[in-house]
Write an enzyme that holds these catalytic residues in place. Sequence first.
Site, PDB file in Angstrom:
ATOM      1  N   SER A   1      11.811  27.362  -6.872  1.00 46.59           N
ATOM      2  CA  SER A   1      11.737  25.922  -6.864  1.00 46.59           C
ATOM      3  C   SER A   1      12.246  25.265  -8.146  1.00 46.59           C
ATOM      4  CB  SER A   1      10.280  25.500  -6.655  1.00 46.59           C
ATOM      5  OG  SER A   1       9.487  25.964  -7.729  1.00 46.59           O
TER       6      SER A   1
ATOM      7  N   LYS B   1      10.550  21.318 -16.390  1.00 48.10           N
ATOM      8  CA  LYS B   1      10.417  21.126 -14.941  1.00 48.10           C
ATOM      9  C   LYS B   1       9.450  19.971 -14.693  1.00 48.10           C
ATOM     10  CE  LYS B   1       9.233  23.892 -10.818  1.00 48.10           C
ATOM     11  NZ  LYS B   1       8.878  25.244 -10.344  1.00 48.10           N
TER      12      LYS B   1
ATOM     13  N   SER C   1       9.963  31.457  -8.594  1.00 47.59           N
ATOM     14  CA  SER C   1      10.662  30.199  -8.858  1.00 47.59           C
ATOM     15  C   SER C   1      11.384  30.087 -10.192  1.00 47.59           C
ATOM     16  CB  SER C   1       9.702  29.027  -8.746  1.00 47.59           C
ATOM     17  OG  SER C   1       9.543  28.701  -7.405  1.00 47.59           O
TER      18      SER C   1
HETATM   19  N1  GLN Z   1       9.666  30.353  -3.100  1.00 51.46           N
HETATM   20  C1  GLN Z   1       8.287  30.603  -3.304  1.00 51.46           C
HETATM   21  C2  GLN Z   1       7.457  29.575  -2.576  1.00 51.46           C
HETATM   22  O1  GLN Z   1       8.023  28.745  -1.967  1.00 51.46           O
HETATM   23  C3  GLN Z   1       7.969  30.626  -4.761  1.00 51.46           C
HETATM   24  C4  GLN Z   1       7.750  29.293  -5.349  1.00 51.46           C
HETATM   25  C5  GLN Z   1       7.383  29.333  -6.779  1.00 51.46           C
HETATM   26  O2  GLN Z   1       7.454  30.363  -7.430  1.00 51.46           O
HETATM   27  N2  GLN Z   1       6.918  28.204  -7.278  1.00 51.46           N
HETATM   28  O3  GLN Z   1       6.269  29.588  -2.609  1.00 51.46           O
END
Ligand code: GLN
Length: 479
Positions: free
Chosen positions: A154, A79, A178
Amino acid sequence: MAELSYLTIWQVQSELIAGKLSCESLVNDYLAKIEASKHLNAFLEVFTEGALQRARLLDKKLKNGEPTGKLFGVVIAIKDNICYKGHKVSAGSKILEGFTSLFDSTVVERLLADDAIIIGRTNCDEFAMGSSNENSAYGNVLNAADNTRVPGGSSGGSAVAVQAGLCQVSLGSDTGGSIRQPASFCGVVGLKPTYGRVSRYGLIAYASSFDQIGPFTHSVEDAALIMEVISGKDNYDSTSSSQKVGTYSSSLDFEKKAKIAIFPTTLASEGLHPEVKEAVEGLIADLKTEGHTIGEIDFAFLDHLIATYYVLSTAEASSNLARFDGVHYGYRSKEAHEMEEVYKKSRTEGFGKEVKNRIILGTFVLSSGYYDAYYSRAQKVRRILTDKIRAIFKEYDFIIMPTSPTVAFKFGEKTDNPVEMYLADIYTVLANLTGIPAISLPLSEDKQGLPIGVQVLADKFHETDLLAFSEKLMQLSSV
Ligand code: GLN
């Protein structure tokens, strides 16, 4: 031979050792697939030359009879918030455009020490903030199962890279879901380890008391092997644990009968897609038939999870993101002529809308007049949740619930409504708030052929059992 990308690591390694395959041809095969799947926008950069060079080096190593690492020849994507020395890293943000990492993250160092090949960096929501990959400064990632739908976020690029067979495995980061939510949307395995199991050194911070790096794979066996390599104490991350790392990949037999907790509130939740509900209930029924114990727990906190997570994670983000100031590194506004303007304009131009929303929200909940009402209260809720979870794991081995209330949704469907978007994380944030490990496993597909995932949570540092039980569940799943 089966399609390369769907062989397990162990199967690929057997082919390499038998001389039926070389690391170089393996990398070339993935490069061709990446090229043919460019429209998915899963990769922000492919390390073509570096990956090929390394592959040749590894081929030589094998030929010379030198000892090889556990991840010999494993082609991995990372990532775009994980640092790899000498390579660009941008966290999906314009503010880090052109920035090159000066050091290796600990996970990268460990992957390389065990002979993995890093093939590229994958697209993600800006600073890992999002649930659909629609917040990347470098465009949306498309779900390979249906290009009109989001891959989840994400770590959408990492999920799609594995889903579409563009690499053997990938790494993502999980602050509130994410890894697990995109794994669920893309029909792959995604594991968020216990907080402190994997070093965060070299991971661009979003919310430091939540962030964990973990793998996306096709099989539980591969996830176990990756975990064996990347886990463990690291002197560069004081929150990393010195608890012994399990022999995950050779402990995948689960012979016991498990005690499984379910929260009826998660299955009665309003936004839960009927086909997701049916699939998870079906699995629970199968587990009962197999002789496992299912216990219903009265869990009254479901409605508080999202609020608690978004107060705490934005507070931490507002502090972590203060370092992107246009002075030290990354983007600097060309319009700025004096010091204060440099900060203001660089941050205004460099950050995207969602990141700015969160910095403002996080600054607000930490501000002196509101600290007690929001930040401090959310910390108390976090403690109550942690105690509740600890009590549950005194009696039960696992908790099972959906990973996400829905299957992959369409682009734009939730972008105008942040609350609805945040609700996509309703089942995943609990593991981050309480620090426990959780995995998303491909369970089935809905009528349109879209993947449905199921989530299994275990007590802190119980990755060995979690992975072994997951292997068992994969035999019950219908995909
Ligand atoms: N969707 C969650 C957020 O926007 C989780 C994001 C993540 O785990 N990096 O914070």
